[in-house]
Design a protein around this motif. Structure first.
Motif, PDB file in Angstrom:
ATOM      1  N   PRO A 194     -12.593  45.757  45.794  1.00 19.52           N
ATOM      2  CA  PRO A 194     -11.796  45.907  44.569  1.00 19.52           C
ATOM      3  C   PRO A 194     -10.419  46.531  44.823  1.00 19.52           C
ATOM      4  CG  PRO A 194     -13.528  47.573  44.655  1.00 19.52           C
ATOM      5  CD  PRO A 194     -13.806  46.605  45.758  1.00 19.52           C
ATOM      6  N   GLY A 195     -10.339  47.438  45.802  1.00 20.58           N
ATOM      7  CA  GLY A 195      -9.083  48.129  46.044  1.00 20.58           C
ATOM      8  C   GLY A 195      -8.013  47.280  46.705  1.00 20.58           C
ATOM      9  N   THR A 196      -8.425  46.175  47.353  1.00 17.41           N
ATOM     10  CA  THR A 196      -7.447  45.343  48.065  1.00 17.41           C
ATOM     11  C   THR A 196      -7.295  43.949  47.453  1.00 17.41           C
ATOM     12  OG1 THR A 196      -9.158  44.578  49.627  1.00 17.41           O
ATOM     13  CG2 THR A 196      -7.902  46.551  50.237  1.00 17.41           C
ATOM     14  N   LEU A 197      -7.949  43.697  46.330  1.00 18.61           N
ATOM     15  CA  LEU A 197      -7.904  42.357  45.732  1.00 18.61           C
ATOM     16  C   LEU A 197      -6.473  41.932  45.427  1.00 18.61           C
ATOM     17  CD1 LEU A 197      -9.386  39.899  44.598  1.00 18.61           C
ATOM     18  CD2 LEU A 197      -9.614  41.120  42.417  1.00 18.61           C
ATOM     19  N   LEU A 198      -5.685  42.813  44.808  1.00 15.92           N
ATOM     20  CA  LEU A 198      -4.316  42.452  44.445  1.00 15.92           C
ATOM     21  C   LEU A 198      -3.446  42.270  45.686  1.00 15.92           C
ATOM     22  CD1 LEU A 198      -2.118  41.965  42.358  1.00 15.92           C
ATOM     23  CD2 LEU A 198      -1.730  44.438  42.277  1.00 15.92           C
ATOM     24  N   SER A 199      -3.556  43.173  46.646  1.00 12.71           N
ATOM     25  CA  SER A 199      -2.707  43.074  47.839  1.00 12.71           C
ATOM     26  C   SER A 199      -3.060  41.827  48.661  1.00 12.71           C
ATOM     27  CB  SER A 199      -2.837  44.333  48.699  1.00 12.71           C
ATOM     28  OG  SER A 199      -4.163  44.529  49.134  1.00 12.71           O
ATOM     29  N   GLU A 200      -4.339  41.490  48.732  1.00 11.26           N
ATOM     30  CA  GLU A 200      -4.751  40.283  49.459  1.00 11.26           C
ATOM     31  C   GLU A 200      -4.233  39.031  48.758  1.00 11.26           C
ATOM     32  OE1 GLU A 200      -8.774  39.820  50.918  1.00 11.26           O
ATOM     33  OE2 GLU A 200      -9.108  41.981  50.726  1.00 11.26           O
ATOM     34  N   THR A 201      -4.312  39.037  47.429  1.00 10.93           N
ATOM     35  CA  THR A 201      -3.814  37.888  46.663  1.00 10.93           C
ATOM     36  C   THR A 201      -2.310  37.750  46.837  1.00 10.93           C
ATOM     37  OG1 THR A 201      -5.566  38.260  45.028  1.00 10.93           O
ATOM     38  CG2 THR A 201      -3.745  36.818  44.388  1.00 10.93           C
ATOM     39  N   THR A 202      -1.614  38.875  46.809  1.00 10.70           N
ATOM     40  CA  THR A 202      -0.161  38.864  46.985  1.00 10.70           C
ATOM     41  C   THR A 202       0.212  38.338  48.365  1.00 10.70           C
ATOM     42  OG1 THR A 202       0.010  40.796  45.520  1.00 10.70           O
ATOM     43  CG2 THR A 202       1.931  40.253  46.853  1.00 10.70           C
ATOM     44  N   ALA A 203      -0.526  38.768  49.389  1.00  9.34           N
ATOM     45  CA  ALA A 203      -0.246  38.310  50.751  1.00  9.34           C
ATOM     46  C   ALA A 203      -0.406  36.789  50.869  1.00  9.34           C
ATOM     47  CB  ALA A 203      -1.161  39.021  51.741  1.00  9.34           C
ATOM     48  N   LEU A 204      -1.381  36.220  50.157  1.00  9.61           N
ATOM     49  CA  LEU A 204      -1.607  34.775  50.200  1.00  9.61           C
ATOM     50  C   LEU A 204      -0.419  33.998  49.641  1.00  9.61           C
ATOM     51  CD1 LEU A 204      -5.335  34.430  49.045  1.00  9.61           C
ATOM     52  CD2 LEU A 204      -4.414  33.946  51.323  1.00  9.61           C
TER      53      LEU A 204
ATOM     54  N   ILE B  52       7.242  42.115  39.973  1.00  7.20           N
ATOM     55  CA  ILE B  52       6.505  41.638  41.147  1.00  7.20           C
ATOM     56  C   ILE B  52       5.225  40.917  40.725  1.00  7.20           C
ATOM     57  CG2 ILE B  52       5.224  43.799  41.496  1.00  7.20           C
ATOM     58  CD1 ILE B  52       6.523  41.404  44.227  1.00  7.20           C
ATOM     59  N   VAL B  53       4.575  41.410  39.663  1.00  6.58           N
ATOM     60  CA  VAL B  53       3.362  40.740  39.190  1.00  6.58           C
ATOM     61  C   VAL B  53       3.709  39.393  38.570  1.00  6.58           C
ATOM     62  CG1 VAL B  53       1.372  40.871  37.648  1.00  6.58           C
ATOM     63  CG2 VAL B  53       2.137  42.917  38.844  1.00  6.58           C
ATOM     64  N   LEU B  54       4.814  39.325  37.818  1.00  4.29           N
ATOM     65  CA  LEU B  54       5.216  38.056  37.210  1.00  4.29           C
ATOM     66  C   LEU B  54       5.628  37.038  38.276  1.00  4.29           C
ATOM     67  CD1 LEU B  54       7.223  39.229  34.051  1.00  4.29           C
ATOM     68  CD2 LEU B  54       4.883  38.333  34.178  1.00  4.29           C
ATOM     69  N   VAL B  55       6.260  37.513  39.339  1.00  4.35           N
ATOM     70  CA  VAL B  55       6.600  36.612  40.449  1.00  4.35           C
ATOM     71  C   VAL B  55       5.317  36.058  41.076  1.00  4.35           C
ATOM     72  CG1 VAL B  55       7.564  36.507  42.786  1.00  4.35           C
ATOM     73  CG2 VAL B  55       8.831  37.661  40.965  1.00  4.35           C
ATOM     74  N   LEU B  56       4.326  36.941  41.259  1.00  3.59           N
ATOM     75  CA  LEU B  56       3.035  36.494  41.778  1.00  3.59           C
ATOM     76  C   LEU B  56       2.378  35.508  40.822  1.00  3.59           C
ATOM     77  CD1 LEU B  56       0.661  36.650  43.763  1.00  3.59           C
ATOM     78  CD2 LEU B  56      -0.131  38.682  42.532  1.00  3.59           C
ATOM     79  N   ASP B  57       2.427  35.812  39.525  1.00  6.71           N
ATOM     80  CA  ASP B  57       1.851  34.902  38.525  1.00  6.71           C
ATOM     81  C   ASP B  57       2.498  33.519  38.602  1.00  6.71           C
ATOM     82  OD1 ASP B  57       0.231  36.924  37.626  1.00  6.71           O
ATOM     83  OD2 ASP B  57       1.401  37.375  35.827  1.00  6.71           O
ATOM     84  N   ALA B  58       3.836  33.515  38.700  1.00  7.10           N
ATOM     85  CA  ALA B  58       4.553  32.237  38.773  1.00  7.10           C
ATOM     86  C   ALA B  58       4.158  31.459  40.023  1.00  7.10           C
ATOM     87  CB  ALA B  58       6.060  32.482  38.756  1.00  7.10           C
ATOM     88  N   ALA B  59       4.013  32.170  41.155  1.00 10.05           N
ATOM     89  CA  ALA B  59       3.630  31.502  42.406  1.00 10.05           C
ATOM     90  C   ALA B  59       2.246  30.876  42.281  1.00 10.05           C
ATOM     91  CB  ALA B  59       3.660  32.509  43.560  1.00 10.05           C
TER      92      ALA B  59
END
Length: 489
Positions: free
Chosen positions: A290-300, A187-194
């Motif tokens: 800090p706790g929502t940085l990844l989830s917010e980035t993923t949502a974008l 899931i992180v690599l998919v986000l990285d690719a996006a």
């Protein structure tokens, strides 16, 4: 990451005839390959947990957009450590990781002292991660309309699952870890690719990690501290020596692969996370949420569905981390029991599963006790329980790596290694210098790691010294037990 299927563990092997424990101390055995061992130790590092938790903290309190360079620096320091660690591996036939190396280089007292510190550090970290796991599960359950339950309910359920998996052989744990780890990394690599194909954020892809002024901005020392903490668990490759297919080759390869995979993953993902919000905006964003940085980035980039997937996989990532540290702790109990330090019954293997089932049970009991204390005392699962126990473990593991580096240098000096030998002198010495610097940073910032409490920081240092001293005393009082029998490969 592809994972080879480890073969079913073979029957316990007796010690060689004539050895001190011949016929009395069974050994774990198996055919774990490089990929299988890498899987276990990378799962212990909890990659998704680091990207979603540690990275935002390191950005906010460290050097901001320069963090990816710090991850590369941390990888380099640990690779230097690994050079000496793996070069010494053929000379250390016992599957005891740090304490076996310290024993070989600095003697039995130091070795057993290191063993006690290592065991308590891994048990404390295993227990502490329950403090992160339970709230993460609670958040997922409530997000889907489930009931709000006390955090210890989810911790207890996970404890039972880990105990069951630890009772069975390592192959089953490996399969569970394979599924969980591949999912969280994917899931992180998919986000990285996006992010890459989207050209990064409004400022494009960040160049902060190659800009000296950015790398040195803020508090790079704090960033290095967080970066090193992200790697804890990689060094446990040697714990699985008895279960490795060809330990003299498998252990060094697994150590290097684990370091390179984890280091590369952290550097790449933190760089792209920074790119989304820009070199100037990332620090404020990481500081505010800090706790929502990844989830917010993923949502974008991946939408609401992607954000929900990250929530679920964060919980599974933390479970994988707990299971990995449980496997490590169990094997410390097993090996120390083989040496006669703990009751010999803990060194028995299960008749069917060929697992260290009693050692696993002992690890479960200690962790259950830690959880019970936290619940009865009313500790907050994250702010107090996790933070305090992780602070102890972080200091303990870096102390162990530092002692191991010294042991490597002393051992090869006795062997007559030339001063300019890269593998036996230069790389271990450079690694030691780096670790001493990191140790200084941890001691300087230990109050922050344990809830901004100076008395608690002092207590952590005293406890680690007490553990080391207790091991040294046991080695002095029971020299035959401390010596044990070094199992042959």
């Amino acid at each position: 990451m592809s994972v080879s299927n480890p073969q079913t563990l073979a029957a316990p092997q007796a010690a060689p005839a004539g050895s001190p424990d011949a016929g009395t101390a069974p050994r774990l055995s198996g055919r774990l390959g490089v990929a299988s061992i890498v899987l276990i130790v990378v799962a212990a590092a909890s990659p998704l947990g680091v990207i979603g938790g540690t990275v935002p903290l390191a950005i906010a309190s460290g050097n901001g957009a320069g963090l990816p360079f710090i991850y590369l620096l941390a990888t380099a320091i640990l690779l230097l450590f690994a050079v000496g660690f793996t070069t010494m591996t053929p000379h250390v036939p016992s599957a005891g990781a740090f304490y076996s190396y310290v024993d070989k280089g600095l003697g039995r007292r130091a070795g057993l002292g290191a063993a006690f510190v290592a065991l308590l550090s891994y048990l404390a970290l295993e227990a502490g991660v329950y403090g992160l796991f339970a709230p993460a599960v609670d958040e997922v359950v409530r997000a889907y309309g489930g009931p709000a339950l006390p955090w210890w309910v989810w911790a207890a359920a996970a404890l039972v699952a880990v105990a069951w998996l630890g009772h069975r052989n390592i192959e089953l744990s490996g399969k569970v870890l394979a599924v969980l780890l591949v999912a969280e990394v994917l899931i992180v690599l998919v986000l990285d690719a996006a992010i890459v194909f989207g050209g990064g954020g409004s400022e494009g892809l960040s160049a902060g990690f190659i800009t000296p002024s950015t790398v040195l901005s803020g508090a790079p020392g704090i960033a290095l501290l967080f970066a090193i903490l992200s790697f804890i668990g990689f060094e446990a490759t040697a714990v699985f020596r008895d279960e490795a297919r060809d330990p003299d080759k498998t252990i060094p390869r697994a150590t290097y692969v684990a370091l390179l995979v984890v280091g590369g993953f952290y550097a790449l993902s933190s760089w792209l996370l920074i790119s989304v919000w820009g070199d100037n905006g990332i620090v404020q964003k990481a500081t505010d949420a800090p706790g929502t940085l990844l989830s917010e980035t993923t949502a974008l980039y991946l939408g609401t569905a992607g954000s929900h997937i990250v929530q679920v996989l964060l919980a599974s990532s933390l479970f994988a981390c707990i299971l990995s540290f449980h496997n490590i702790s169990s094997r410390y109990f097993f090996q120390l029991s083989r040496k006669g330090i703990f009751p010999p019954k803990l060194a028995s293997t299960h008749a069917k599963h060929r697992s260290p089932h009693r050692a696993s049970g002992a690890a479960t009991a200690v962790v259950a006790l830690f959880l019970l204390v936290a619940v009865v005392a009313g500790w907050d699962p994250i702010v107090q329980f996790y933070t305090w126990f992780a602070g102890f473990s972080s200091l303990g593991v870096v102390v162990l790596m530092t002692l191991t580096s010294v042991a490597v240098l002393v051992f090869f000096r006795r062997q007559g290694a030339p001063a300019r030998s890269w593998k036996r002198s230069l790389a271990p010495a450079l690694g030691l210098l780096g670790l001493l610097g990191i140790l200084g940073l941890i001691l300087q910032n230990l109050p922050t790691l344990v809830g901004n409490s100076v008395p608690l920081a002092i207590a952590v240092v005293v406890l680690i010294l007490a553990c080391f001293g207790a091991g040294a005393v046991v080695a002095s009082k029971r020299p035959k037990a401390a010596a044990g029998a070094a199992p042959t490969s």
